[in-house]
Design a protein around this motif. Structure first.
Motif, PDB file in Angstrom:
ATOM      1  N   VAL A   1      29.895  31.936  31.230  1.00  0.00           N
ATOM      2  CA  VAL A   1      29.212  33.143  31.680  1.00  0.00           C
ATOM      3  C   VAL A   1      30.167  33.999  32.504  1.00  0.00           C
ATOM      4  CG1 VAL A   1      27.244  34.037  32.991  1.00  0.00           C
ATOM      5  CG2 VAL A   1      27.034  31.860  31.750  1.00  0.00           C
ATOM      6  N   GLY A   2      30.232  35.274  32.185  1.00  0.00           N
ATOM      7  CA  GLY A   2      30.971  36.248  32.984  1.00  0.00           C
ATOM      8  C   GLY A   2      29.995  36.971  33.886  1.00  0.00           C
ATOM      9  N   ILE A   3      30.185  36.847  35.195  1.00  0.00           N
ATOM     10  CA  ILE A   3      29.299  37.473  36.179  1.00  0.00           C
ATOM     11  C   ILE A   3      30.135  38.500  36.940  1.00  0.00           C
ATOM     12  CG2 ILE A   3      27.852  37.091  38.209  1.00  0.00           C
ATOM     13  CD1 ILE A   3      27.421  34.195  37.155  1.00  0.00           C
ATOM     14  N   VAL A   4      29.825  39.778  36.739  1.00  0.00           N
ATOM     15  CA  VAL A   4      30.629  40.851  37.309  1.00  0.00           C
ATOM     16  C   VAL A   4      29.943  41.394  38.558  1.00  0.00           C
ATOM     17  CG1 VAL A   4      31.864  42.990  36.825  1.00  0.00           C
ATOM     18  CG2 VAL A   4      31.280  41.442  34.940  1.00  0.00           C
ATOM     19  N   SER A   5      30.680  41.374  39.662  1.00  0.00           N
ATOM     20  CA  SER A   5      30.080  41.789  40.919  1.00  0.00           C
ATOM     21  C   SER A   5      31.131  42.378  41.852  1.00  0.00           C
ATOM     22  CB  SER A   5      29.344  40.590  41.554  1.00  0.00           C
ATOM     23  OG  SER A   5      28.489  41.024  42.591  1.00  0.00           O
ATOM     24  N   HIS A   6      30.940  42.185  43.149  1.00  0.00           N
ATOM     25  CA  HIS A   6      31.711  42.869  44.176  1.00  0.00           C
ATOM     26  C   HIS A   6      32.281  41.864  45.181  1.00  0.00           C
ATOM     27  CE1 HIS A   6      29.876  46.550  42.623  1.00  0.00           C
ATOM     28  NE2 HIS A   6      28.813  45.787  42.477  1.00  0.00           N
TER      29      HIS A   6
ATOM     30  N   LYS B   1      29.935  19.588  27.725  1.00  0.00           N
ATOM     31  CA  LYS B   1      30.764  20.390  28.613  1.00  0.00           C
ATOM     32  C   LYS B   1      29.911  21.029  29.713  1.00  0.00           C
ATOM     33  CE  LYS B   1      34.007  24.256  28.460  1.00  0.00           C
ATOM     34  NZ  LYS B   1      33.430  25.100  29.479  1.00  0.00           N
ATOM     35  N   THR B   2      30.442  21.040  30.921  1.00  0.00           N
ATOM     36  CA  THR B   2      29.789  21.703  32.041  1.00  0.00           C
ATOM     37  C   THR B   2      29.811  23.208  31.815  1.00  0.00           C
ATOM     38  OG1 THR B   2      30.617  19.982  33.506  1.00  0.00           O
ATOM     39  CG2 THR B   2      29.882  21.997  34.540  1.00  0.00           C
ATOM     40  N   LYS B   3      28.737  23.872  32.226  1.00  0.00           N
ATOM     41  CA  LYS B   3      28.695  25.333  32.128  1.00  0.00           C
ATOM     42  C   LYS B   3      29.720  25.920  33.095  1.00  0.00           C
ATOM     43  CE  LYS B   3      24.705  26.996  31.657  1.00  0.00           C
ATOM     44  NZ  LYS B   3      24.154  27.620  30.498  1.00  0.00           N
ATOM     45  N   SER B   4      30.466  26.892  32.620  1.00  0.00           N
ATOM     46  CA  SER B   4      31.467  27.562  33.445  1.00  0.00           C
ATOM     47  C   SER B   4      30.973  28.957  33.794  1.00  0.00           C
ATOM     48  CB  SER B   4      32.797  27.663  32.693  1.00  0.00           C
ATOM     49  OG  SER B   4      33.302  26.370  32.416  1.00  0.00           O
ATOM     50  N   LEU B   5      30.974  29.255  35.087  1.00  0.00           N
ATOM     51  CA  LEU B   5      30.569  30.577  35.563  1.00  0.00           C
ATOM     52  C   LEU B   5      31.808  31.273  36.112  1.00  0.00           C
ATOM     53  CD1 LEU B   5      27.291  29.682  37.505  1.00  0.00           C
ATOM     54  CD2 LEU B   5      27.553  30.264  35.094  1.00  0.00           C
ATOM     55  N   TYR B   6      32.183  32.376  35.496  1.00  0.00           N
ATOM     56  CA  TYR B   6      33.341  33.151  35.913  1.00  0.00           C
ATOM     57  C   TYR B   6      32.857  34.367  36.696  1.00  0.00           C
ATOM     58  CZ  TYR B   6      36.056  30.308  32.698  1.00  0.00           C
ATOM     59  OH  TYR B   6      36.655  29.249  32.057  1.00  0.00           O
ATOM     60  N   PHE B   7      33.167  34.401  37.984  1.00  0.00           N
ATOM     61  CA  PHE B   7      32.795  35.525  38.831  1.00  0.00           C
ATOM     62  C   PHE B   7      33.940  36.516  38.833  1.00  0.00           C
ATOM     63  CE2 PHE B   7      30.003  32.192  40.039  1.00  0.00           C
ATOM     64  CZ  PHE B   7      28.803  32.851  40.253  1.00  0.00           C
ATOM     65  N   ILE B   8      33.674  37.709  38.320  1.00  0.00           N
ATOM     66  CA  ILE B   8      34.695  38.727  38.111  1.00  0.00           C
ATOM     67  C   ILE B   8      34.461  39.862  39.100  1.00  0.00           C
ATOM     68  CG2 ILE B   8      35.679  40.344  36.435  1.00  0.00           C
ATOM     69  CD1 ILE B   8      34.281  38.428  34.264  1.00  0.00           C
ATOM     70  N   ARG B   9      35.429  40.039  39.995  1.00  0.00           N
ATOM     71  CA  ARG B   9      35.346  41.190  40.892  1.00  0.00           C
ATOM     72  C   ARG B   9      35.816  42.412  40.113  1.00  0.00           C
ATOM     73  NH1 ARG B   9      38.586  42.615  46.495  1.00  0.00           N
ATOM     74  NH2 ARG B   9      37.052  44.116  47.247  1.00  0.00           N
ATOM     75  N   HIS B  10      35.097  43.497  40.254  1.00  0.00           N
ATOM     76  CA  HIS B  10      35.407  44.716  39.507  1.00  0.00           C
ATOM     77  C   HIS B  10      36.833  45.197  39.747  1.00  0.00           C
ATOM     78  CE1 HIS B  10      35.302  47.269  43.073  1.00  0.00           C
ATOM     79  NE2 HIS B  10      34.264  46.537  43.471  1.00  0.00           N
ATOM     80  N   CYS B  11      37.304  46.001  38.820  1.00  0.00           N
ATOM     81  CA  CYS B  11      38.637  46.595  38.915  1.00  0.00           C
ATOM     82  C   CYS B  11      38.628  47.728  39.955  1.00  0.00           C
ATOM     83  CB  CYS B  11      39.050  47.135  37.541  1.00  0.00           C
ATOM     84  SG  CYS B  11      39.181  45.836  36.282  1.00  0.00           S
ATOM     85  N   LYS B  12      39.788  48.311  40.204  1.00  0.00           N
ATOM     86  CA  LYS B  12      39.909  49.360  41.227  1.00  0.00           C
ATOM     87  C   LYS B  12      39.000  50.535  40.914  1.00  0.00           C
ATOM     88  CE  LYS B  12      44.632  48.280  42.492  1.00  0.00           C
ATOM     89  NZ  LYS B  12      46.034  48.683  42.447  1.00  0.00           N
ATOM     90  N   ALA B  13      38.288  50.972  41.963  1.00  0.00           N
ATOM     91  CA  ALA B  13      37.326  52.063  41.812  1.00  0.00           C
ATOM     92  C   ALA B  13      37.679  53.219  42.740  1.00  0.00           C
ATOM     93  CB  ALA B  13      35.924  51.559  42.110  1.00  0.00           C
ATOM     94  N   GLY B  14      37.076  54.358  42.451  1.00  0.00           N
ATOM     95  CA  GLY B  14      37.326  55.571  43.220  1.00  0.00           C
ATOM     96  C   GLY B  14      36.398  55.750  44.400  1.00  0.00           C
ATOM     97  N   GLY B  15      35.740  54.700  44.856  1.00  0.00           N
ATOM     98  CA  GLY B  15      34.842  54.806  46.010  1.00  0.00           C
ATOM     99  C   GLY B  15      33.929  53.607  46.104  1.00  0.00           C
TER     100      GLY B  15
END
Length: 184
Positions: free
Chosen positions: A132-137, A2-16
């Motif tokens: 992979v879960g990659i959390v960013s902006h 299986k090919t590696k899967s990279l999930y790019f997750i934009r953060h949830c709503k923030a206060g600034g």
């Protein structure tokens, strides 16, 4: 294999926009709501921006899954300029058109893209993980998406959600339909 899967997750709503800006109450609920989706995606490795909103987005899932959150400064949001810009949206749009454009104490689109591509290359080389879960902006993620899909530009960035998820498999990138998966 299986090919590696990279999930790019934009953060949830923030206060600034500051690095220590926490999630809003709605953002905290969204982070909890993401847990079943991320379980379905079988994420087995997490890497996150050090910004508080990114870490808070993935914490509920990491806790549930018993996974460590690896922090990488290279996933921090792109700095357009360290000086105030009243017309920052106009200037940001210009950086989608000229990837080498820089503003005072800021970084170009190319510099930010190079940072996130280095992370992609590093995690792609970890043989023991598959999803992979990659959390960013939003801005830095949009530069990465544009690298793989040149039709994704400023307008597509402006329509990104908090949270939003994109899947990169090989050289193909696509949006993960969060609502559709959660309703199944």
């Amino acid at each position: 294999m299986k090919t590696k899967s990279l999930y790019f997750i934009r953060h949830c709503k923030a206060g600034g926009q500051e690095s220590n800006a926490p999630l809003t109450k709605d953002g905290e609920q969204s982070a909890k709501d993401l847990v079943p989706l991320l379980e379905k995606l079988q994420i087995d490795y997490i890497i996150s921006s050090p910004f508080k909103r990114a870490v808070q987005t993935i914490e509920p899932f990491a806790h549930q899954a018993g996974l460590k959150i690896h922090i990488d400064e290279a996933l921090s949001e792109r700095i357009l300029s360290k000086e105030p810009m009243d017309d920052w949206l106009v200037q940001l749009k210009k950086t989608f058109e000229d990837i080498d454009l820089t503003f005072p104490s800021g970084e170009s689109s190319r510099e930010a893209l190079d940072r996130i591509l280095n992370v992609v290359n590093e995690v792609s080389g970890i043989n023991s993980v598959k999803n992979v879960g990659i959390v960013s902006h939003g801005n830095i993620m949009s530069l990465l998406i544009n690298h793989f899909d040149s039709t994704f530009g400023f307008d597509e960035w402006s329509r990104m959600k908090n949270p939003d998820i994109f899947l990169l498999e090989g050289s193909n990138i696509s949006r993960v339909e969060i609502e559709k998966i959660l309703s199944n």
